[in-house]
Design a protein around this motif. Structure first.
Motif, PDB file in Angstrom:
ATOM      1  N   ALA A 154      -4.734   0.921  -2.354  1.00 46.99           N
ATOM      2  CA  ALA A 154      -4.864   0.706  -0.904  1.00 46.99           C
ATOM      3  C   ALA A 154      -4.322  -0.675  -0.534  1.00 46.99           C
ATOM      4  O   ALA A 154      -3.625  -0.839   0.472  1.00 46.99           O
ATOM      5  N   ILE A 155      -4.643  -1.641  -1.385  1.00 52.05           N
ATOM      6  CA  ILE A 155      -4.206  -3.014  -1.119  1.00 52.05           C
ATOM      7  C   ILE A 155      -2.682  -3.125  -1.226  1.00 52.05           C
ATOM      8  O   ILE A 155      -2.027  -3.743  -0.381  1.00 52.05           O
ATOM      9  N   ALA A 156      -2.123  -2.452  -2.226  1.00 54.85           N
ATOM     10  CA  ALA A 156      -0.660  -2.465  -2.384  1.00 54.85           C
ATOM     11  C   ALA A 156       0.018  -1.776  -1.199  1.00 54.85           C
ATOM     12  O   ALA A 156       1.028  -2.262  -0.673  1.00 54.85           O
ATOM     13  N   PRO A 176     -14.155  -4.886  -2.936  1.00 52.25           N
ATOM     14  CA  PRO A 176     -13.124  -5.639  -3.644  1.00 52.25           C
ATOM     15  C   PRO A 176     -12.409  -4.816  -4.706  1.00 52.25           C
ATOM     16  O   PRO A 176     -13.029  -4.054  -5.434  1.00 52.25           O
ATOM     17  N   GLY A 177     -11.093  -4.986  -4.775  1.00 51.53           N
ATOM     18  CA  GLY A 177     -10.322  -4.434  -5.894  1.00 51.53           C
ATOM     19  C   GLY A 177     -10.268  -5.489  -6.981  1.00 51.53           C
ATOM     20  O   GLY A 177     -11.189  -6.297  -7.117  1.00 51.53           O
ATOM     21  N   LYS A 191       5.498   5.406  -4.816  1.00 48.92           N
ATOM     22  CA  LYS A 191       5.098   5.265  -6.219  1.00 48.92           C
ATOM     23  C   LYS A 191       5.434   3.886  -6.789  1.00 48.92           C
ATOM     24  O   LYS A 191       4.630   3.274  -7.489  1.00 48.92           O
ATOM     25  N   GLU A 192       6.610   3.403  -6.470  1.00 47.14           N
ATOM     26  CA  GLU A 192       7.070   2.132  -7.057  1.00 47.14           C
ATOM     27  C   GLU A 192       6.194   0.939  -6.671  1.00 47.14           C
ATOM     28  O   GLU A 192       6.180  -0.074  -7.364  1.00 47.14           O
ATOM     29  N   PHE A 193       5.446   1.076  -5.562  1.00 40.92           N
ATOM     30  CA  PHE A 193       4.588  -0.041  -5.127  1.00 40.92           C
ATOM     31  C   PHE A 193       3.215  -0.026  -5.792  1.00 40.92           C
ATOM     32  O   PHE A 193       2.470  -0.984  -5.696  1.00 40.92           O
TER      33      PHE A 193
END
Ligand code: SF4
Lengths: 374, 90
Positions: free
Chosen positions: A79-81, A100-101, A307-309
């Protein structure tokens, strides 16, 4: 005109709660460890102090049924990415923002200026997407069977209206598989289950029948209010006392049927399918315990398109965290060395402290009430 | 998260949206997920902007009737908490 019945306070009547406690005390004939699968039940049990008014034979084991708590850190990192991608709006429901992640939380990221929206309803995504045609809107979908049909309804609208800038990161999980995973180890100390209220509204209580057959543990589907929970406990006791074959019992007849909401089930089946497996925070990998978009909708699946992220490393909780044992009825939150010290709701070290529905968080909040006889 | 609140339908529009009353608070929900027809005056469970199902008033009343009955028995001293509950022959 018929007098109105208040469907909330009527089921919180202190006189009824007391009367049910008295019958339970009279009829209970053995110690029973009851797991409430759903975090909402955990909340009701703690908020209304049910462990204090029930006889000591009744011991609650707090289950895995809080969709925010069971989300492994690597999915939060997803989610953060996603929220960190250029030209992106990330939208989600509930407490997810706070959790938090591995490095940060969505809340912190938002404070730093990323566009992250807390939604009232998944349908809000439509408006956001139309108002921001130059941006990608990623819906980070979480929740058990209760919330899955609403995500499926959103998929349907996005397809029908041909909205091109909406993507889905699906984290919908299912109830029977983690229950089976907890029981299958053989060391769980659980004699009976309170079946979730609103999951069952959608799925019907038929989904628990295989578990009762496999483990011989009664399940009573209970409503959300304290008298519902108390009545379900009485019905479980009566099942034990009758000594007959165990079955799935339905206390919540005002809202739950055996078949559930078929329209909602059909909507889910049209757009989603089971994942091979899903990693549950505090429990580990469980086969077929979550859903994903079907391959034919891969063009709107954020896990495929972006996907790459997305980081791929799996991240476990701190070694001291004993959530796994708590979920099996082998330990209580106050058995954890860091409970209320290094681990608190504002700084959760493990899954059960993450949301107000988690066992450790509920004990932290209603702490003084909960430590019976100690 | 899975919290759903019983609410009363007060109005239904032509797009199958209902105005519901939840403890005095009015809001809009879609009725699209409910398989059967919904009418003004029905009670529904709502969750994240959707009505999930209808709540049966009859079933709710039946539960409350049973609780009243148990409470009455208790008041009249028919329930002795300490009866039974001695040995654990399972
Ligand atoms: S108090 Fe924190 S670390 Fe301990 S079991 Fe609970 S969530 Fe895990």
């Amino acid at each position: 005109m018929q007098p109105e019945i208040d469907l909330i306070t009527s089921f919180r009547n202190p006189e009824h709660i007391k009367a049910l406690a008295a019958v339970i005390k009279k009829e209970v004939s053995r110690p029973i460890n009851i797991m409430e699968v759903c975090g909402g039940h955990t909340h009701t049990i703690m908020k209304f102090g049910l462990p204090q008014i029930l006889p000591e034979e009744i011991n609650f084991v707090h289950g895995p049924g809080c969709p925010v708590c069971i989300m492994p850190k690597e999915r939060i990192d997803h989610a953060i990415a996603l929220a960190s991608m250029p030209n992106t709006i990330l939208a989600t429901l509930g407490d997810m923002i706070r959790v938090p992640g591995s490095q940060t939380s969505l809340q912190k990221l938002r404070a730093e200026g990323k566009d992250i929206r807390s939604l009232y309803s998944p349908l809000d995504v439509i408006k956001i997407a139309k108002e921001n045609p130059e941006k990608n809107v990623v819906f980070f979908a979480i929740g058990f069977e209760t919330t899955t049909p609403m995500s499926a309804a959103l998929v349907e609208i996005v397809l029908k209206e041909d909205i091109k800038n909406v993507f889905f990161h699906i984290n919908h999980v299912t109830v029977p598989e983690p229950v089976d995973a907890i029981m299958s180890g053989g060391d769980a100390k659980i004699d009976a289950f309170l079946g979730p209220s609103h999951v069952s509204v959608i799925t019907g209580y038929k989904i628990y029948e295989p578990i009762v057959q496999k483990y011989g543990t009664p399940i009573s589907v209970a409503g959300f209010e304290p008298t519902d929970v108390m009545e379900s406990i009485l019905r479980i006791i009566r099942q034990f006392n009758a000594g007959t074959e165990r079955f799935v019992d339905n206390q919540y007849t005002r809202a739950v049927s055996r078949e559930g909401n078929l329209k909602a089930q059909e909507l889910i089946a049209r757009f989603m399918e089971q994942r091979e497996h899903f990693r549950w925070r505090g429990i580990g990998d469980i086969p077929k315990s979550a859903l994903k978009l079907k391959d034919q909708f891969a063009h709107m699946d954020a896990e495929v398109v972006f996907k790459e992220f997305l980081p791929t490393q799996e991240l476990d909780d701190h070694k001291l965290c004993i959530c796994g044992s708590i979920l099996k009825g082998l330990a209580k939150p106050y058995d954890c060395k860091v409970f209320g010290k290094a681990c608190t709701p504002s700084n959760p070290m493990g899954s059960c402290m993450v949301s107000s529905e988690g066992a450790c968080s509920a004990y932290f909040k209603y702490g003084k009430l909960s430590k019976k006889g100690a | 998260m899975c919290l759903s609140i019983p609410s009363k339908v007060v109005e239904i529009d032509e797009n199958n949206y209902a105005t519901v009353d939840t403890l005095g608070v009015k809001r809009q929900v879609t009725l699209d997920l409910i398989p059967e027809p919904v009418y003004v005056g029905d009670y529904v469970l709502i969750h994240v902007g959707f009505a999930m199902n209808k709540i049966s008033k009859e079933e709710a009343e039946e539960s409350l009737r049973i609780y009243d009955e148990i409470a009455k028995q208790m008041r009249e001293g028919e329930i002795d908490e300490d009866e039974g509950n001695v040995n654990y022959a399972t």
